[in-house]
Motif scaffolding. Sequence first.
Motif, short mmCIF file in Angstrom:
data_model
loop_
_atom_site.label_atom_id
_atom_site.label_comp_id
_atom_site.label_asym_id
_atom_site.label_seq_id
_atom_site.Cartn_x
_atom_site.Cartn_y
_atom_site.Cartn_z
N LEU A 63 -3.11 18.78 -4.58
CA LEU A 63 -1.91 19.11 -3.80
C LEU A 63 -0.69 18.33 -4.30
O LEU A 63 0.27 18.14 -3.56
CB LEU A 63 -2.16 18.81 -2.31
CG LEU A 63 -3.31 19.57 -1.66
CD1 LEU A 63 -3.51 19.13 -0.22
CD2 LEU A 63 -3.07 21.07 -1.72
N GLY A 64 -0.78 17.81 -5.50
CA GLY A 64 0.35 17.06 -6.04
C GLY A 64 0.03 15.59 -6.21
O GLY A 64 -1.10 15.17 -5.95
N SER A 65 0.99 14.81 -6.64
CA SER A 65 0.71 13.38 -6.87
C SER A 65 1.32 12.52 -5.78
O SER A 65 2.34 12.87 -5.17
CB SER A 65 1.20 12.96 -8.26
OG SER A 65 2.58 13.21 -8.35
N LEU A 66 0.65 11.40 -5.53
CA LEU A 66 1.06 10.47 -4.48
C LEU A 66 1.35 9.11 -5.10
O LEU A 66 0.49 8.56 -5.79
CB LEU A 66 -0.07 10.29 -3.47
CG LEU A 66 -0.52 11.49 -2.66
CD1 LEU A 66 -1.90 11.23 -2.06
CD2 LEU A 66 0.49 11.77 -1.57
N PRO A 67 2.52 8.54 -4.87
CA PRO A 67 2.79 7.21 -5.40
C PRO A 67 2.14 6.12 -4.53
O PRO A 67 2.01 6.29 -3.33
CB PRO A 67 4.32 7.11 -5.32
CG PRO A 67 4.70 8.02 -4.20
CD PRO A 67 3.65 9.09 -4.11
N ALA A 68 1.72 5.03 -5.16
CA ALA A 68 1.10 3.94 -4.41
C ALA A 68 1.30 2.62 -5.13
O ALA A 68 1.48 2.58 -6.34
CB ALA A 68 -0.39 4.20 -4.24
N ASP A 69 1.27 1.54 -4.34
CA ASP A 69 1.22 0.19 -4.94
C ASP A 69 -0.23 -0.24 -5.09
O ASP A 69 -0.57 -0.98 -6.01
CB ASP A 69 1.98 -0.79 -4.04
CG ASP A 69 3.43 -0.37 -3.87
OD1 ASP A 69 4.16 -0.38 -4.88
OD2 ASP A 69 3.81 0.01 -2.74
N THR A 70 -1.05 0.22 -4.15
CA THR A 70 -2.47 -0.15 -4.16
C THR A 70 -3.30 1.08 -3.76
O THR A 70 -2.87 1.85 -2.91
CB THR A 70 -2.74 -1.29 -3.15
OG1 THR A 70 -1.94 -2.42 -3.53
CG2 THR A 70 -4.19 -1.72 -3.14
N VAL A 71 -4.46 1.19 -4.38
CA VAL A 71 -5.40 2.26 -4.02
C VAL A 71 -6.71 1.61 -3.58
O VAL A 71 -7.20 0.68 -4.22
CB VAL A 71 -5.67 3.19 -5.23
CG1 VAL A 71 -6.75 4.23 -4.88
CG2 VAL A 71 -4.38 3.91 -5.66
N LEU A 72 -7.23 2.09 -2.46
CA LEU A 72 -8.57 1.67 -2.06
C LEU A 72 -9.48 2.89 -2.10
O LEU A 72 -9.15 3.92 -1.50
CB LEU A 72 -8.58 1.09 -0.64
CG LEU A 72 -10.01 0.79 -0.15
CD1 LEU A 72 -10.55 -0.49 -0.77
CD2 LEU A 72 -10.10 0.75 1.35
N ILE A 73 -10.59 2.76 -2.79
CA ILE A 73 -11.55 3.87 -2.83
C ILE A 73 -12.70 3.55 -1.88
O ILE A 73 -13.38 2.53 -2.01
CB ILE A 73 -12.06 4.10 -4.27
CG1 ILE A 73 -10.85 4.48 -5.17
CG2 ILE A 73 -13.12 5.21 -4.30
CD1 ILE A 73 -11.19 4.66 -6.63
N GLY A 74 -12.88 4.42 -0.91
CA GLY A 74 -13.99 4.27 0.05
C GLY A 74 -14.79 5.55 0.04
O GLY A 74 -14.63 6.41 0.90
N ALA A 75 -15.62 5.69 -0.97
CA ALA A 75 -16.33 6.95 -1.20
C ALA A 75 -17.81 6.82 -0.91
O ALA A 75 -18.64 7.51 -1.49
CB ALA A 75 -16.09 7.43 -2.63
N GLY A 76 -18.16 5.91 -0.02
CA GLY A 76 -19.56 5.77 0.36
C GLY A 76 -20.30 4.77 -0.51
O GLY A 76 -19.71 4.13 -1.38
N ILE A 77 -21.59 4.63 -0.23
CA ILE A 77 -22.39 3.65 -0.95
C ILE A 77 -23.64 4.30 -1.54
O ILE A 77 -24.06 5.36 -1.10
CB ILE A 77 -22.78 2.46 -0.03
CG1 ILE A 77 -23.47 2.96 1.25
CG2 ILE A 77 -21.57 1.61 0.29
CD1 ILE A 77 -23.85 1.83 2.19
N LEU A 78 -24.19 3.63 -2.52
CA LEU A 78 -25.42 4.08 -3.15
C LEU A 78 -26.48 2.99 -2.96
O LEU A 78 -26.17 1.80 -3.09
CB LEU A 78 -25.20 4.27 -4.66
CG LEU A 78 -24.23 5.38 -5.08
CD1 LEU A 78 -24.00 5.32 -6.59
CD2 LEU A 78 -24.76 6.74 -4.68
N PRO A 79 -27.70 3.38 -2.67
CA PRO A 79 -28.74 2.37 -2.47
C PRO A 79 -29.12 1.71 -3.79
O PRO A 79 -29.15 2.38 -4.83
CB PRO A 79 -29.90 3.18 -1.90
CG PRO A 79 -29.70 4.56 -2.43
CD PRO A 79 -28.21 4.76 -2.53
N ASN A 80 -29.40 0.42 -3.75
CA ASN A 80 -29.83 -0.29 -4.95
C ASN A 80 -31.34 -0.13 -5.11
O ASN A 80 -32.12 -0.90 -4.57
CB ASN A 80 -29.44 -1.77 -4.86
CG ASN A 80 -27.95 -1.95 -4.95
OD1 ASN A 80 -27.25 -1.21 -5.66
ND2 ASN A 80 -27.42 -2.93 -4.24
N VAL A 81 -31.72 0.89 -5.86
CA VAL A 81 -33.14 1.23 -5.98
C VAL A 81 -33.69 1.01 -7.39
O VAL A 81 -34.90 1.13 -7.61
CB VAL A 81 -33.41 2.71 -5.61
CG1 VAL A 81 -33.01 2.96 -4.17
CG2 VAL A 81 -32.65 3.66 -6.55
#
Lengths: 409, 106
Positions: free
Chosen positions: A231-249
């Motif tokens: 939907l276009g680009s968004l300007p930011a000073d900081t990005v946080l990625i919260g895309a879930g977790i993966l089990p340590n297997v």
Amino acid sequence: MSDHTVIIGAGQAAAQLVTSLRQEGYAGRLTVMGEEPHPPYQRPPLSKAYLSGELPADRLFLKPDAFWEASECHLMLKARVTKVDLSQQHVAYDHGDGRSFDPVPFDRLVFATGSRVRTLPIPGATLPGVHYLRGIADVDGLRPRLTKGKRLVIVGAGYIGLEVAAVAQKLGLTVTVVELAERPLARVATAPLSAFYAAEHARHGVKILTGTAVSGIKAPAHHTLSIETNLGSLPADTVLIGAGILPNVELAQEAGITCHNGIVVDEFGRTSAPNVYAAGDCANLSCPYVPHRLRLESVQNAIDQAKHVALAIAGKPKPYGEVPWFWSDQYDLKLQIAGVTLAGDQTVVRGDMDTRSFAVFALRQGVVVAVEAVNAAPEYMMGRKLIAARARIEPDRLADRAIPMKEML
Amino acid sequence: MAKIKYIEFNGKEHVVDVKNGLSVMEGAVKNLVPGIDADCGGACACATCHVYVDEAFLPMLDGMQEMEKTMLDFAEKVKPNSRLSCQIKVSDALDGLTVRMPESQH
């Protein structure tokens, strides 16, 4: 020779294992091997009071230093386990600095390896200014960037994303959340709850863009990021990625232990290998209130599974059957959840969302399987009992706030 | 700083110094006093830090918030002097406080 239990991982489950093993009278040797430099600490405040600065680091730790000595537990920190050898019954590890050490022998082994953030395989995801949130170090890196007037873009409208959004908004940042799904909390909450939180964040000035796919992150200028979306680009000073977790297997998998979306365990926490157990985020279990096997990413599950593993090791096995519970704090809203929301096939809203005190019940074939309570402790506390009792309550009755929760059972 | 006496269900007493600003729950956990589980770490989400407060000190405590009141309303073996210890903030005024543990937190 004394029995030796080795616990890989030093999080919530490990701390509970040590407590419960000693409480249950286990007299063998105990070793906990953790990769982080910290003794076990609470993760939930990381995206809440620790991020906002209200809670100092020393209040995160689950146990005082004296606990480990009193429990006769050898706590090894910055110890990265590199291999589990089931036939030799030992665990190889290093400190990541090139030195080598003798492997640690065990009689019983517990995987409490937890999980790690799911990274996004997009260009620019490792640029400076792009952050993830899982451990103390992550928050210590993120917090200095959250200053008034800055622009924060959060990728992922799960609990971590929304909790950080609430903290950052309060700190005076301009916050935008982008989410691939059509609603926030899509993976973990009912549709009515998603709608409520979307409205609350909008009311506080946080923009949530749903149905938005991030294709990459660019750094068009020094200290400026640009998040590229459909939907276009968004300007930011900081990005946080919260895309879930993966089990340590991986360690378990390489040792030949059965893994399928987590380390597969039975109701006593036993894996496919004898005398090897797993507990917490890394474990795939069956929970009596959910029709399919799953992983439960929560403090409750880490604690309760650890208790069951401790009972099994101490020779008093008891099957896991606790009602899952979870909470989230955003703004002045206390969300308390019992059961697994998405196990339901019908939702019943009790109370008026506009009053900011209400609950959404999830029913499966007419039986209460979960409750999401916002500023509504009676619904939460009684909901736990209804789920445990597998209560069948008429939806009209459940929705009627004139009938007190105490009279539901 | 306040000296707080924690009495386990079996009668065993623990007297410890707790810093101002910590909760009565944290005072127990930090000093290895058993009997307070505090699974949620003080978020008022689990009701596993239930204690009975010495009646003499009840008037000195801050009043209960609605959330704590309701959580206790649904907890087990609740008495008029029941509190969730994660919600009691320690100050000098609480010096000498005695709290007793219930038989179990679950």
